[in-house]
Design a protein around this motif. Sequence first.
Motif, mmCIF file in Angstrom:
data_model
loop_
_atom_site.group_PDB
_atom_site.id
_atom_site.type_symbol
_atom_site.label_atom_id
_atom_site.label_comp_id
_atom_site.label_asym_id
_atom_site.label_seq_id
_atom_site.Cartn_x
_atom_site.Cartn_y
_atom_site.Cartn_z
ATOM 1 N N UNK A 159 27.059 47.767 -17.137
ATOM 2 C CA UNK A 159 26.895 48.485 -15.861
ATOM 3 C C UNK A 159 25.902 49.648 -16.004
ATOM 4 N N UNK A 160 24.701 49.317 -16.478
ATOM 5 C CA UNK A 160 23.585 50.285 -16.530
ATOM 6 C C UNK A 160 23.850 51.429 -17.496
ATOM 7 N N UNK A 161 24.623 51.124 -18.528
ATOM 8 C CA UNK A 161 25.064 52.146 -19.461
ATOM 9 C C UNK A 161 24.316 52.092 -20.798
ATOM 10 N N UNK A 170 16.725 49.589 -13.003
ATOM 11 C CA UNK A 170 17.333 50.359 -11.911
ATOM 12 C C UNK A 170 16.659 50.040 -10.575
ATOM 13 N N UNK A 171 15.330 49.890 -10.590
ATOM 14 C CA UNK A 171 14.622 49.631 -9.324
ATOM 15 C C UNK A 171 14.903 48.221 -8.808
ATOM 16 N N UNK A 174 18.191 48.427 -7.210
ATOM 17 C CA UNK A 174 18.059 49.087 -5.905
ATOM 18 C C UNK A 174 17.574 48.080 -4.845
ATOM 19 N N UNK A 177 20.349 45.818 -3.855
ATOM 20 C CA UNK A 177 21.320 46.500 -2.999
ATOM 21 C C UNK A 177 20.791 46.595 -1.572
ATOM 22 N N UNK A 178 19.492 46.826 -1.431
ATOM 23 C CA UNK A 178 18.908 46.871 -0.089
ATOM 24 C C UNK A 178 18.995 45.501 0.597
ATOM 25 N N UNK A 184 29.211 46.628 -5.475
ATOM 26 C CA UNK A 184 30.469 47.340 -5.760
ATOM 27 C C UNK A 184 31.572 46.344 -6.122
ATOM 28 N N UNK A 187 30.851 44.812 -9.589
ATOM 29 C CA UNK A 187 31.181 45.779 -10.637
ATOM 30 C C UNK A 187 32.684 45.891 -10.835
ATOM 31 N N UNK B 159 29.152 55.552 -13.973
ATOM 32 C CA UNK B 159 27.940 54.895 -14.482
ATOM 33 C C UNK B 159 27.460 53.796 -13.524
ATOM 34 N N UNK B 160 27.255 54.191 -12.266
ATOM 35 C CA UNK B 160 26.658 53.301 -11.261
ATOM 36 C C UNK B 160 27.544 52.105 -10.930
ATOM 37 N N UNK B 161 28.846 52.313 -11.047
ATOM 38 C CA UNK B 161 29.804 51.221 -10.886
ATOM 39 C C UNK B 161 30.546 51.284 -9.562
ATOM 40 N N UNK B 162 30.773 52.483 -9.044
ATOM 41 C CA UNK B 162 31.646 52.628 -7.882
ATOM 42 C C UNK B 162 30.939 52.248 -6.584
ATOM 43 N N UNK B 163 31.745 52.165 -5.511
ATOM 44 C CA UNK B 163 31.204 51.732 -4.224
ATOM 45 C C UNK B 163 30.360 52.818 -3.557
ATOM 46 N N UNK B 165 27.744 54.150 -4.828
ATOM 47 C CA UNK B 165 26.341 54.017 -5.261
ATOM 48 C C UNK B 165 25.492 53.385 -4.165
ATOM 49 N N UNK B 166 24.325 53.955 -3.907
ATOM 50 C CA UNK B 166 23.378 53.363 -2.959
ATOM 51 C C UNK B 166 22.081 53.031 -3.703
ATOM 52 N N UNK B 167 21.197 52.330 -3.001
ATOM 53 C CA UNK B 167 19.906 52.030 -3.621
ATOM 54 C C UNK B 167 19.159 53.333 -3.914
ATOM 55 N N UNK B 170 20.137 54.584 -7.297
ATOM 56 C CA UNK B 170 19.478 53.818 -8.355
ATOM 57 C C UNK B 170 18.013 54.237 -8.502
ATOM 58 N N UNK B 171 17.343 54.462 -7.360
ATOM 59 C CA UNK B 171 15.909 54.819 -7.435
ATOM 60 C C UNK B 171 15.715 56.222 -7.993
ATOM 61 N N UNK B 173 17.715 57.579 -10.190
ATOM 62 C CA UNK B 173 17.950 57.389 -11.630
ATOM 63 C C UNK B 173 16.703 56.807 -12.291
ATOM 64 N N UNK B 187 24.920 58.524 -21.274
ATOM 65 C CA UNK B 187 25.924 57.499 -20.973
ATOM 66 C C UNK B 187 26.867 57.279 -22.140
ATOM 67 N N UNK B 191 30.634 57.905 -21.477
ATOM 68 C CA UNK B 191 31.404 56.691 -21.192
ATOM 69 C C UNK B 191 31.768 55.862 -22.409
#
Lengths: 317, 317
Positions: A159-161, A170-171, A174, A177-178, A184, A187, B159-163, B165-167, B170-171, B173, B187, B191
């Motif tokens: 998970x991006x760790x 990451x991009x 993103x 997700x868009x 979610x 994950x 670590x970008x796992x939960x609901x 998170x948006x795009x 991520x961008x 980051x 991380x 974690x």
Amino acid sequence: MKMNSLNEIAQYLKNTDNSVILTHRYPDGDTLGSAFALCRALRKLGKKSRVIVNGVLTGKFQYLAKNMDEQNFEYETVIAVDIASTSQLGELEEEFGGKVDVSVDHHGMNMPFAKMTYVNAKAAANTENIYYLIKLLGVEIDRDIADCIYTGLCTDTGCFKFSNVTSDTMRIAADLMDIGCDSALINRVMFDTKSLSRIKIERAVLETLTLHCDNKIAVINTTMAMEKETGAEDSDMDGLAAIPRQIEGVVIGITIKEKGENHFRISVRTVDDYDAAEICKNFGGGGHHAAGGCSIDGTLDEAKSKILEAAERELRK
Amino acid sequence: MKMNSLNEIAQYLKNTDNSVILTHRYPDGDTLGSAFALCRALRKLGKKSRVIVNGVLTGKFQYLAKNMDEQNFEYETVIAVDIASTSQLGELEEEFGGKVDVSVDHHGMNMPFAKMTYVNAKAAANTENIYYLIKLLGVEIDRDIADCIYTGLCTDTGCFKFSNVTSDTMRIAADLMDIGCDSALINRVMFDTKSLSRIKIERAVLETLTLHCDNKIAVINTTMAMEKETGAEDSDMDGLAAIPRQIEGVVIGITIKEKGENHFRISVRTVDDYDAAEICKNFGGGGHHAAGGCSIDGTLDEAKSKILEAAERELRK
């Protein structure tokens, strides 16, 4: 057996049809995500394609194949995804070993076995390569494809760790997700859901924990008896390998799983300059710098002392 | 007490100096990351600024303050970051309660207490808001600032796992990684590093696990005796609250920590439509939809039955 650009592979796939897409043995989220994403993309081009899962598509991965009808056809094109060498084909090696047309992979140790091969070892997950391949195929990434690609991204990076994550990873996430991928939920299923059996086997493996070399190496193991007692299934065993390296100060974490009588599957996780793949190569295995695997036959004690010896050599290097 | 745009806040900060930046009590990676990122940015503008850590800057967060010299000055401007209400100021409330000039927060339940307030509840972490604020201040984000912002992003999202998170998360980051932030190391520290005491207390809390309401609610607890026996420190206790909700089928996970005699700190984690903040509001607490906290006085049994009753009400809603 030559290395190709991703564009050459896209052009080749545009001009072929009736493909089967192979995943590696013990299939994980990245090989499965790569295969189903590419299969869906090829179908969107009007081609016939199916995934050959190298083992079982466990419950938590079922969504990768959702809404896909069965397609039966004689295959003309064989595609391998996330497969570093023919040995990783496992039981599929006999039928497909010499017949792979296209291989798309991200393992630095890839030993080319296909007519056309693209390897990008900078990709944290092979689905990064598949993301760009699908763009080159001119296919619009829909939600289902996005879910498949995202699955590879998150499962191969913890998970991006992990240290393999790049800004590109990451991009891409993103973008997915868009598009509306269900990140979610994916994950949660992959990282935040544990069965009671899983919790029980975690407790059991923690009882086996031993520390070596000034607490720099940690070893845990599972036995078939333990699996039986806790009711743990294969899916409950995933990710146990991350536990030993998590202990403060540990730089090499080793997990020994009894897979049959006198047969052990070993996972190695490392940090810093220690090379997990190098340790595993001693026993015919391989992997990445920070995560490798191999098998050792013998008693548990023998397997443990052999892998410990190799790990200590790497520690002293 | 009015809501402001981030740009108004940036203009205000450009025209003021000698600021102190407050974090919330029980400071976490997001409030600390927000404070140190903004403090570093204001200093790059030639201003005097210091962070007032609301509690202890534990070992794993020391890097947020690295290479920052002490600045002693009489403060003129008071800034609050990631603070939803004056009660979260804790011991700082007496000195700063009525004096906060600027508040930048991401809690949907924010109760404005500052002269100028910016709340963006869509931000997964408050450091997302700080990232944009620093851009509006015209300060170039360097590696140290990037580390601070990234710390908020990863700690508030599992670590970008939960609901949450948006795009956008991520961008941002991705941008921080391009600047050279040490994401993999952060991380790992946040974690993937557990002390032996942590592993011991995890085992101990799993022994306290109880399931309720058709296994939809799970409860674990810690006692001060447990902490003593395992040698667990505060930092070893972080994240225990994630454990109960991880169990398959559980939609409300409750963690009860004994913080003093007949005094318990309770963390609630939910999935789907169940609102953790609503459950905690019954006891004067609050939080987000998926994660809330409150305190209850009484015996362990009393605290447990009170929070369970509130959770069951939310379950049936």
